[in-house]
Design an enzyme around this catalytic site. Structure first.
Site, PDB file in Angstrom:
ATOM      1  N   GLU A   3      -7.141 -32.465   3.906  1.00  0.00           N
ATOM      2  CA  GLU A   3      -7.981 -33.320   4.734  1.00  0.00           C
ATOM      3  C   GLU A   3      -8.862 -34.236   3.882  1.00  0.00           C
ATOM      4  O   GLU A   3      -9.020 -35.420   4.199  1.00  0.00           O
ATOM      5  CB  GLU A   3      -8.858 -32.467   5.662  1.00  0.00           C
ATOM      6  CG  GLU A   3      -8.070 -31.605   6.627  1.00  0.00           C
ATOM      7  CD  GLU A   3      -7.679 -30.225   6.078  1.00  0.00           C
ATOM      8  OE1 GLU A   3      -7.294 -29.372   6.890  1.00  0.00           O
ATOM      9  OE2 GLU A   3      -7.772 -30.010   4.841  1.00  0.00           O
ATOM     10  N   HIS A  29      -8.488 -30.457  -0.907  1.00  0.00           N
ATOM     11  CA  HIS A  29      -7.783 -29.997   0.286  1.00  0.00           C
ATOM     12  C   HIS A  29      -7.114 -31.198   0.948  1.00  0.00           C
ATOM     13  O   HIS A  29      -7.535 -32.345   0.766  1.00  0.00           O
ATOM     14  CB  HIS A  29      -8.751 -29.332   1.254  1.00  0.00           C
ATOM     15  CG  HIS A  29      -9.236 -28.004   0.793  1.00  0.00           C
ATOM     16  ND1 HIS A  29      -9.751 -27.074   1.664  1.00  0.00           N
ATOM     17  CD2 HIS A  29      -9.301 -27.429  -0.440  1.00  0.00           C
ATOM     18  CE1 HIS A  29     -10.104 -25.990   0.984  1.00  0.00           C
ATOM     19  NE2 HIS A  29      -9.854 -26.185  -0.283  1.00  0.00           N
ATOM     20  N   CYS A  39     -10.544 -25.809   7.016  1.00  0.00           N
ATOM     21  CA  CYS A  39     -11.548 -24.836   6.576  1.00  0.00           C
ATOM     22  C   CYS A  39     -12.936 -25.383   6.904  1.00  0.00           C
ATOM     23  O   CYS A  39     -13.092 -26.532   7.318  1.00  0.00           O
ATOM     24  CB  CYS A  39     -11.408 -24.571   5.081  1.00  0.00           C
ATOM     25  SG  CYS A  39     -11.951 -25.951   4.043  1.00  0.00           S
TER      26      CYS A  39
END
Length: 174
Positions: free
Chosen positions: A65, A63, A93
């Site tokens: 991040e 992801h 998330c």
């Protein structure tokens, strides 16, 4: 948890524009268009975008991040993550949110809500002491319209998360 605007709105806009630039790189590569920027003391210290949401190395770990955190840790070992404000085109998330919290990041700014898996709605005070005592600053909806449009364009062109609650919700938004 609290929602606050801790910097001038134009700073949030400036850094979210950079996150959008990262998201557009992901989109151009056929990846889910999440871009992320880490800022400390008004300086960009790391950038990244979603990887491996398509292709042969498909996974749900890379992801934006997490990719950005890895980039920071490789380029600046020992960096004090408590100084970071995270900017992301989509609400982190649950996996990314808790990973960032455990890394010391406490300020989150995002453009578009993740109604399917957003982690910022997690009630930290109801968890174990490690999380319950964390003071987190959350700021949603920065450049939401621009982020939303990018996700709409993605869902109209690519099959990642096709038929999901997130796709249906996104395509209904105005």
């Amino acid at each position: 948890m609290k929602y606050k605007r801790d910097m001038a709105q134009n700073k949030h806009t400036q850094f979210m524009q950079l996150a959008l630039g990262q998201a557009k790189k992901a989109f151009a590569a056929g990846e889910f268009p999440v871009g992320c920027v880490f800022v400390a003391h008004d300086e960009v210290v790391a950038t990244g975008h979603r990887q491996n949401s398509a292709g042969v190395e498909l996974n749900e770990v890379d992801h934006a991040e997490v990719v950005t955190l890895r980039q920071l840790l490789l380029s600046r070992p020992g960096f004090d993550c408590s100084e970071i404000t995270l900017y992301s085109t989509m609400e982190p998330c649950l996996m990314c949110y808790t990973t960032m919290l455990l890394s010391g990041i406490r300020r989150f700014v995002w453009g578009y809500e993740d109604i399917m898996g957003g982690g910022t709605k997690l009630n930290l005070t109801g968890l174990a002491p490690l999380y319950a005592q964390m003071d987190v600053d959350l700021l949603p909806d920065v450049l939401r319209a621009e982020c939303l449009q990018l996700f709409k364009d993605f869902f109209q062109q690519y099959s990642y998360w096709r038929g999901s609650m997130l796709e249906r919700y996104t395509l209904k938004q105005k």
